[in-house]
Motif scaffolding. Structure first.
Motif, PDB file in Angstrom:
ATOM      1  N   SER A  13       0.863   1.851   6.789  1.00  0.00           N
ATOM      2  CA  SER A  13      -0.395   2.461   7.245  1.00  0.00           C
ATOM      3  C   SER A  13      -1.021   3.333   6.159  1.00  0.00           C
ATOM      4  O   SER A  13      -2.216   3.605   6.192  1.00  0.00           O
ATOM      5  CB  SER A  13      -0.174   3.276   8.516  1.00  0.00           C
ATOM      6  OG  SER A  13       0.588   4.429   8.247  1.00  0.00           O
ATOM      7  N   ALA A  14      -0.243   3.758   5.170  1.00  0.00           N
ATOM      8  CA  ALA A  14      -0.764   4.576   4.069  1.00  0.00           C
ATOM      9  C   ALA A  14      -1.446   3.735   2.997  1.00  0.00           C
ATOM     10  O   ALA A  14      -2.191   4.262   2.174  1.00  0.00           O
ATOM     11  CB  ALA A  14       0.367   5.385   3.434  1.00  0.00           C
ATOM     12  N   ALA A  15      -1.204   2.434   3.003  1.00  0.00           N
ATOM     13  CA  ALA A  15      -1.810   1.551   1.995  1.00  0.00           C
ATOM     14  C   ALA A  15      -3.291   1.360   2.298  1.00  0.00           C
ATOM     15  O   ALA A  15      -3.700   1.344   3.455  1.00  0.00           O
ATOM     16  CB  ALA A  15      -1.095   0.202   1.989  1.00  0.00           C
ATOM     17  N   PRO A  16      -4.111   1.207   1.266  1.00  0.00           N
ATOM     18  CA  PRO A  16      -5.540   0.993   1.483  1.00  0.00           C
ATOM     19  C   PRO A  16      -5.809  -0.323   2.220  1.00  0.00           C
ATOM     20  O   PRO A  16      -4.981  -1.230   2.219  1.00  0.00           O
ATOM     21  CB  PRO A  16      -6.133   0.950   0.081  1.00  0.00           C
ATOM     22  CG  PRO A  16      -5.024   1.145  -0.865  1.00  0.00           C
ATOM     23  CD  PRO A  16      -3.753   1.241  -0.126  1.00  0.00           C
ATOM     24  N   GLY A  68      -4.983  -4.739  -6.106  1.00  0.00           N
ATOM     25  CA  GLY A  68      -3.999  -3.846  -6.700  1.00  0.00           C
ATOM     26  C   GLY A  68      -2.630  -3.973  -6.082  1.00  0.00           C
ATOM     27  O   GLY A  68      -2.284  -4.999  -5.493  1.00  0.00           O
ATOM     28  N   ILE A  69      -1.858  -2.896  -6.214  1.00  0.00           N
ATOM     29  CA  ILE A  69      -0.471  -2.870  -5.751  1.00  0.00           C
ATOM     30  C   ILE A  69      -0.227  -1.584  -4.959  1.00  0.00           C
ATOM     31  O   ILE A  69      -0.510  -0.492  -5.448  1.00  0.00           O
ATOM     32  CB  ILE A  69       0.531  -2.861  -6.927  1.00  0.00           C
ATOM     33  CG1 ILE A  69       0.234  -3.938  -7.943  1.00  0.00           C
ATOM     34  CG2 ILE A  69       1.963  -2.960  -6.418  1.00  0.00           C
ATOM     35  CD1 ILE A  69       0.943  -3.743  -9.272  1.00  0.00           C
ATOM     36  N   ALA A  70       0.314  -1.734  -3.769  1.00  0.00           N
ATOM     37  CA  ALA A  70       0.780  -0.577  -3.000  1.00  0.00           C
ATOM     38  C   ALA A  70       2.302  -0.538  -3.103  1.00  0.00           C
ATOM     39  O   ALA A  70       2.955  -1.582  -3.227  1.00  0.00           O
ATOM     40  CB  ALA A  70       0.349  -0.695  -1.537  1.00  0.00           C
ATOM     41  N   LEU A  71       2.860   0.653  -3.073  1.00  0.00           N
ATOM     42  CA  LEU A  71       4.311   0.816  -3.094  1.00  0.00           C
ATOM     43  C   LEU A  71       4.661   2.143  -2.464  1.00  0.00           C
ATOM     44  O   LEU A  71       3.790   2.985  -2.234  1.00  0.00           O
ATOM     45  CB  LEU A  71       4.877   0.727  -4.514  1.00  0.00           C
ATOM     46  CG  LEU A  71       4.452   1.763  -5.551  1.00  0.00           C
ATOM     47  CD1 LEU A  71       5.242   3.061  -5.432  1.00  0.00           C
ATOM     48  CD2 LEU A  71       4.660   1.191  -6.946  1.00  0.00           C
ATOM     49  N   ASP A  72       5.924   2.316  -2.187  1.00  0.00           N
ATOM     50  CA  ASP A  72       6.421   3.599  -1.718  1.00  0.00           C
ATOM     51  C   ASP A  72       7.731   3.892  -2.428  1.00  0.00           C
ATOM     52  O   ASP A  72       8.440   2.993  -2.857  1.00  0.00           O
ATOM     53  CB  ASP A  72       6.598   3.606  -0.197  1.00  0.00           C
ATOM     54  CG  ASP A  72       7.321   2.374   0.301  1.00  0.00           C
ATOM     55  OD1 ASP A  72       8.565   2.347   0.209  1.00  0.00           O
ATOM     56  OD2 ASP A  72       6.652   1.446   0.772  1.00  0.00           O
ATOM     57  N   THR A  73       8.000   5.175  -2.595  1.00  0.00           N
ATOM     58  CA  THR A  73       9.226   5.612  -3.252  1.00  0.00           C
ATOM     59  C   THR A  73       9.710   6.896  -2.588  1.00  0.00           C
ATOM     60  O   THR A  73       8.905   7.682  -2.088  1.00  0.00           O
ATOM     61  CB  THR A  73       9.032   5.817  -4.775  1.00  0.00           C
ATOM     62  OG1 THR A  73      10.274   6.220  -5.356  1.00  0.00           O
ATOM     63  CG2 THR A  73       7.956   6.844  -5.082  1.00  0.00           C
ATOM     64  N   THR A 130      -1.917   6.002  -8.105  1.00  0.00           N
ATOM     65  CA  THR A 130      -2.278   7.300  -7.550  1.00  0.00           C
ATOM     66  C   THR A 130      -1.481   7.522  -6.267  1.00  0.00           C
ATOM     67  O   THR A 130      -1.126   6.564  -5.582  1.00  0.00           O
ATOM     68  CB  THR A 130      -3.787   7.390  -7.233  1.00  0.00           C
ATOM     69  OG1 THR A 130      -4.138   6.330  -6.352  1.00  0.00           O
ATOM     70  CG2 THR A 130      -4.621   7.297  -8.498  1.00  0.00           C
ATOM     71  N   LEU A 131      -1.229   8.777  -5.971  1.00  0.00           N
ATOM     72  CA  LEU A 131      -0.500   9.135  -4.762  1.00  0.00           C
ATOM     73  C   LEU A 131      -1.492   9.149  -3.601  1.00  0.00           C
ATOM     74  O   LEU A 131      -2.437   9.923  -3.600  1.00  0.00           O
ATOM     75  CB  LEU A 131       0.163  10.501  -4.933  1.00  0.00           C
ATOM     76  CG  LEU A 131       0.988  11.023  -3.764  1.00  0.00           C
ATOM     77  CD1 LEU A 131       2.159  10.085  -3.470  1.00  0.00           C
ATOM     78  CD2 LEU A 131       1.493  12.425  -4.066  1.00  0.00           C
ATOM     79  N   ASN A 132      -1.299   8.248  -2.631  1.00  0.00           N
ATOM     80  CA  ASN A 132      -2.167   8.168  -1.457  1.00  0.00           C
ATOM     81  C   ASN A 132      -1.717   9.100  -0.355  1.00  0.00           C
ATOM     82  O   ASN A 132      -2.537   9.664   0.364  1.00  0.00           O
ATOM     83  CB  ASN A 132      -2.188   6.750  -0.883  1.00  0.00           C
ATOM     84  CG  ASN A 132      -3.039   5.822  -1.677  1.00  0.00           C
ATOM     85  OD1 ASN A 132      -3.671   6.208  -2.651  1.00  0.00           O
ATOM     86  ND2 ASN A 132      -3.060   4.568  -1.275  1.00  0.00           N
ATOM     87  N   LYS A 133      -0.400   9.206  -0.187  1.00  0.00           N
ATOM     88  CA  LYS A 133       0.114   9.990   0.937  1.00  0.00           C
ATOM     89  C   LYS A 133       1.553  10.402   0.648  1.00  0.00           C
ATOM     90  O   LYS A 133       2.334   9.627   0.107  1.00  0.00           O
ATOM     91  CB  LYS A 133       0.070   9.139   2.212  1.00  0.00           C
ATOM     92  CG  LYS A 133       0.524   9.844   3.463  1.00  0.00           C
ATOM     93  CD  LYS A 133       0.353   8.945   4.679  1.00  0.00           C
ATOM     94  CE  LYS A 133       0.715   9.687   5.947  1.00  0.00           C
ATOM     95  NZ  LYS A 133       0.513   8.858   7.131  1.00  0.00           N
ATOM     96  N   GLU A 134       1.867  11.623   1.028  1.00  0.00           N
ATOM     97  CA  GLU A 134       3.247  12.099   1.012  1.00  0.00           C
ATOM     98  C   GLU A 134       3.602  12.368   2.465  1.00  0.00           C
ATOM     99  O   GLU A 134       2.870  13.054   3.176  1.00  0.00           O
ATOM    100  CB  GLU A 134       3.354  13.383   0.185  1.00  0.00           C
ATOM    101  CG  GLU A 134       4.744  13.923   0.087  1.00  0.00           C
ATOM    102  CD  GLU A 134       4.830  15.179  -0.775  1.00  0.00           C
ATOM    103  OE1 GLU A 134       5.753  15.981  -0.519  1.00  0.00           O
ATOM    104  OE2 GLU A 134       3.985  15.366  -1.676  1.00  0.00           O
ATOM    105  N   TYR A 137       6.785   8.940  -0.738  1.00  0.00           N
ATOM    106  CA  TYR A 137       5.533   8.994  -1.486  1.00  0.00           C
ATOM    107  C   TYR A 137       4.919   7.600  -1.481  1.00  0.00           C
ATOM    108  O   TYR A 137       5.536   6.647  -1.973  1.00  0.00           O
ATOM    109  CB  TYR A 137       5.792   9.448  -2.928  1.00  0.00           C
ATOM    110  CG  TYR A 137       6.552  10.747  -2.999  1.00  0.00           C
ATOM    111  CD1 TYR A 137       5.883  11.966  -2.949  1.00  0.00           C
ATOM    112  CD2 TYR A 137       7.944  10.749  -3.086  1.00  0.00           C
ATOM    113  CE1 TYR A 137       6.585  13.161  -3.000  1.00  0.00           C
ATOM    114  CE2 TYR A 137       8.649  11.950  -3.138  1.00  0.00           C
ATOM    115  CZ  TYR A 137       7.964  13.147  -3.095  1.00  0.00           C
ATOM    116  OH  TYR A 137       8.656  14.327  -3.147  1.00  0.00           O
ATOM    117  N   CYS A 138       3.713   7.479  -0.940  1.00  0.00           N
ATOM    118  CA  CYS A 138       3.012   6.195  -0.866  1.00  0.00           C
ATOM    119  C   CYS A 138       1.963   6.173  -1.965  1.00  0.00           C
ATOM    120  O   CYS A 138       1.125   7.077  -2.051  1.00  0.00           O
ATOM    121  CB  CYS A 138       2.365   6.022   0.503  1.00  0.00           C
ATOM    122  SG  CYS A 138       3.557   6.139   1.866  1.00  0.00           S
ATOM    123  N   MET A 139       1.999   5.129  -2.798  1.00  0.00           N
ATOM    124  CA  MET A 139       1.151   5.083  -3.990  1.00  0.00           C
ATOM    125  C   MET A 139       0.367   3.776  -4.038  1.00  0.00           C
ATOM    126  O   MET A 139       0.731   2.793  -3.399  1.00  0.00           O
ATOM    127  CB  MET A 139       2.017   5.247  -5.236  1.00  0.00           C
ATOM    128  CG  MET A 139       2.847   6.526  -5.204  1.00  0.00           C
ATOM    129  SD  MET A 139       3.693   6.862  -6.748  1.00  0.00           S
ATOM    130  CE  MET A 139       2.304   7.437  -7.746  1.00  0.00           C
TER     131      MET A 139
END
Length: 189
Positions: free
Chosen positions: A87-90, A131-136, A151-155, A164-166
């Motif tokens: 849900s944090a991904a664009p 682009g690319i979405a990822l989380d760490t 870029t950091l979209n959501k923590e 951290y969702c990027m």
């Protein structure tokens, strides 16, 4: 890591690779002398609802054994993790980096950079992906991914886990990356 935790981890990673092949996700790895040094799994953006339903049905057969190998709490946490991070991904059409990893004895040798470089070249050449979405879960990774143009979209927190969702938007970044594949012996998919 105790034997039970190791067994669960192996079952989960095995499930992720099986899932990737069943649902046509991209799996790419680097090998040296027929030994896997590192790999990634990425979800492609070109899916429709019918394809998602078909893939979901195929996965049920593989998911049932995993259900008996992992605790209900672990599966609940995994489901929550996926729901929150997705849900944090664009809303843009994009690839989703499901996992990337390098075996411990090969870490620090540029394998992870090579994998990420290959993924970025793939995304930059794909007209369907923005682009690319990822989380760490590792805060140190946030700085590393930022250097690559993410870029950091959501923590957020899931249970007691900080996530951290990027996102890397390919049209807003041009990243010059040295060819770190040089010097590796036998690379192939």
């Amino acid at each position: 890591m105790d034997e039970k935790a190791r067994s669960r981890m192996i079952a989960f990673v095995s499930f992720m690779f099986d899932k990737a092949f069943l649902v046509s996700e991209e799996v790419w790895g680097l090998f040296e002398n027929e030994c896997l040094l590192g790999a990634y799994i990425v979800e492609k953006p070109e899916k429709n609802k019918l394809q998602n339903m078909k893939e979901g049905f195929l996965l049920m057969g593989r998911f049932i054994p995993l259900f008996f190998q992992m605790s209900v709490k672990s599966l609940w946490l995994l489901n929550s993790y996926m729901r929150v991070t997705r849900s944090a991904a664009p809303r843009l059409s994009h690839h989703y980096l499901i996992m990337i990893g390098v075996i411990p004895k090969s870490q620090g040798k540029g394998i992870g950079k090579s994998l990420l470089m290959h993924l970025m070249k793939t995304i930059n050449g794909d007209t369907h992906s923005q682009g690319i979405a990822l989380d760490t879960e590792n805060q140190e990774n946030v700085n590393m991914y930022c250097k690559w143009g993410f870029t950091l979209n959501k923590e957020t927190h899931i249970d007691n886990l900080r996530v951290y969702c990027m996102f890397y938007h390919k049209q807003s970044h041009i990243v010059k990356i040295p060819n770190v594949l040089d010097g590796l012996g036998n690379q192939h998919l």
